[in-house]
Design a protein around this motif. Structure first.
Motif, PDB file in Angstrom:
ATOM      1  N   MET A  28       0.841  -1.171   0.000  1.00 40.77           N
ATOM      2  CA  MET A  28       0.000   0.000   0.000  1.00 40.77           C
ATOM      3  C   MET A  28       0.896   1.247   0.000  1.00 40.77           C
ATOM      4  SD  MET A  28      -2.710   1.043   2.943  1.00 40.77           S
ATOM      5  CE  MET A  28      -3.936   2.215   2.505  1.00 40.77           C
ATOM      6  N   ILE A  29       0.459   2.254  -0.727  1.00 36.94           N
ATOM      7  CA  ILE A  29       1.210   3.511  -0.778  1.00 36.94           C
ATOM      8  C   ILE A  29       0.594   4.493   0.213  1.00 36.94           C
ATOM      9  CG2 ILE A  29       1.912   5.466  -2.190  1.00 36.94           C
ATOM     10  CD1 ILE A  29       1.855   3.587  -4.607  1.00 36.94           C
ATOM     11  N   HIS A  30       1.434   5.028   1.088  1.00 34.44           N
ATOM     12  CA  HIS A  30       1.028   6.027   2.074  1.00 34.44           C
ATOM     13  C   HIS A  30       1.615   7.364   1.622  1.00 34.44           C
ATOM     14  CE1 HIS A  30      -0.186   2.906   4.997  1.00 34.44           C
ATOM     15  NE2 HIS A  30       0.784   2.221   4.413  1.00 34.44           N
ATOM     16  N   TYR A  31       0.759   8.357   1.420  1.00 35.46           N
ATOM     17  CA  TYR A  31       1.217   9.682   1.031  1.00 35.46           C
ATOM     18  C   TYR A  31       1.361  10.535   2.290  1.00 35.46           C
ATOM     19  CZ  TYR A  31       0.476   8.396  -3.781  1.00 35.46           C
ATOM     20  OH  TYR A  31       0.569   7.775  -5.001  1.00 35.46           O
ATOM     21  N   LEU A  32       2.566  11.062   2.493  1.00 35.32           N
ATOM     22  CA  LEU A  32       2.875  11.795   3.715  1.00 35.32           C
ATOM     23  C   LEU A  32       3.456  13.163   3.389  1.00 35.32           C
ATOM     24  CD1 LEU A  32       4.601   8.807   5.508  1.00 35.32           C
ATOM     25  CD2 LEU A  32       2.284   9.635   5.913  1.00 35.32           C
ATOM     26  N   ARG A  33       3.336  14.047   4.361  1.00 36.29           N
ATOM     27  CA  ARG A  33       3.879  15.400   4.219  1.00 36.29           C
ATOM     28  C   ARG A  33       4.513  15.807   5.545  1.00 36.29           C
ATOM     29  NH1 ARG A  33       0.566  20.943   2.783  1.00 36.29           N
ATOM     30  NH2 ARG A  33       2.114  22.341   3.663  1.00 36.29           N
ATOM     31  N   MET A  34       5.609  16.537   5.450  1.00 33.59           N
ATOM     32  CA  MET A  34       6.263  17.072   6.630  1.00 33.59           C
ATOM     33  C   MET A  34       6.733  18.486   6.324  1.00 33.59           C
ATOM     34  SD  MET A  34       9.612  15.728   8.739  1.00 33.59           S
ATOM     35  CE  MET A  34      10.833  16.301   7.555  1.00 33.59           C
ATOM     36  N   ASP A  35       6.463  19.416   7.241  1.00 35.86           N
ATOM     37  CA  ASP A  35       6.909  20.796   7.101  1.00 35.86           C
ATOM     38  C   ASP A  35       8.135  20.991   7.977  1.00 35.86           C
ATOM     39  OD1 ASP A  35       3.464  21.560   7.255  1.00 35.86           O
ATOM     40  OD2 ASP A  35       4.675  21.482   5.447  1.00 35.86           O
ATOM     41  N   ALA A  36       9.163  21.629   7.436  1.00 41.63           N
ATOM     42  CA  ALA A  36      10.413  21.821   8.173  1.00 41.63           C
ATOM     43  C   ALA A  36      10.924  23.243   7.978  1.00 41.63           C
ATOM     44  CB  ALA A  36      11.464  20.820   7.701  1.00 41.63           C
ATOM     45  N   GLY A  37      11.472  23.813   9.045  1.00 39.73           N
ATOM     46  CA  GLY A  37      12.087  25.129   8.997  1.00 39.73           C
ATOM     47  C   GLY A  37      13.596  25.002   9.021  1.00 39.73           C
TER      48      GLY A  37
END
Length: 115
Positions: free
Chosen positions: A1-10
């Motif tokens: 299964m493909i899991h679409y993820l996002r992460m915001d970084a400074g």
């Protein structure tokens, strides 16, 4: 299964020559490194990033082939950190993944329309 993820970084720089143009070059290099990782691993799907040059922020987006979301998060973090290291970025403050129910980094599942 493909899991679409996002992460915001400074990001911050102690280089006196830091500029929006320099950060733009850095984000391009990080993206190139993500594409290099994708070429080596079929489990990395559609890596992308968006950036705010003035705020020195990057949003990492990536699909990860994994049997569970926890496994996908581990692989996501490893690939983002690898791309940052390849772009010569210090990741000392990078979020650590701890395999407990309550202590996950700030990564969230997204739908394709949100990317």
């Amino acid at each position: 299964m493909i899991h679409y993820l996002r992460m915001d970084a400074g990001f911050s720089s102690d280089d006196p020559a830091d500029s929006e143009d320099a950060f733009d070059v850095f984000t391009d290099r990080v993206f190139d490194e993500l594409l290099n990782l994708q070429a080596l691993d079929v489990g990395i799907v559609e890596p992308d990033l968006t950036a705010s040059l003035a705020a020195r922020r990057i949003s990492f987006l990536m699909g990860i082939e994994a049997s569970t979301q926890d496994d996908a998060i581990k692989l996501f973090l490893a690939n983002v950190q690898c791309a940052l290291h390849a772009a010569e970025c210090n990741t000392e403050g990078f979020p650590r993944y701890e395999p407990t129910v309550d202590a996950k980094p700030s990564i969230r599942r997204i739908e394709a329309a949100d990317a």
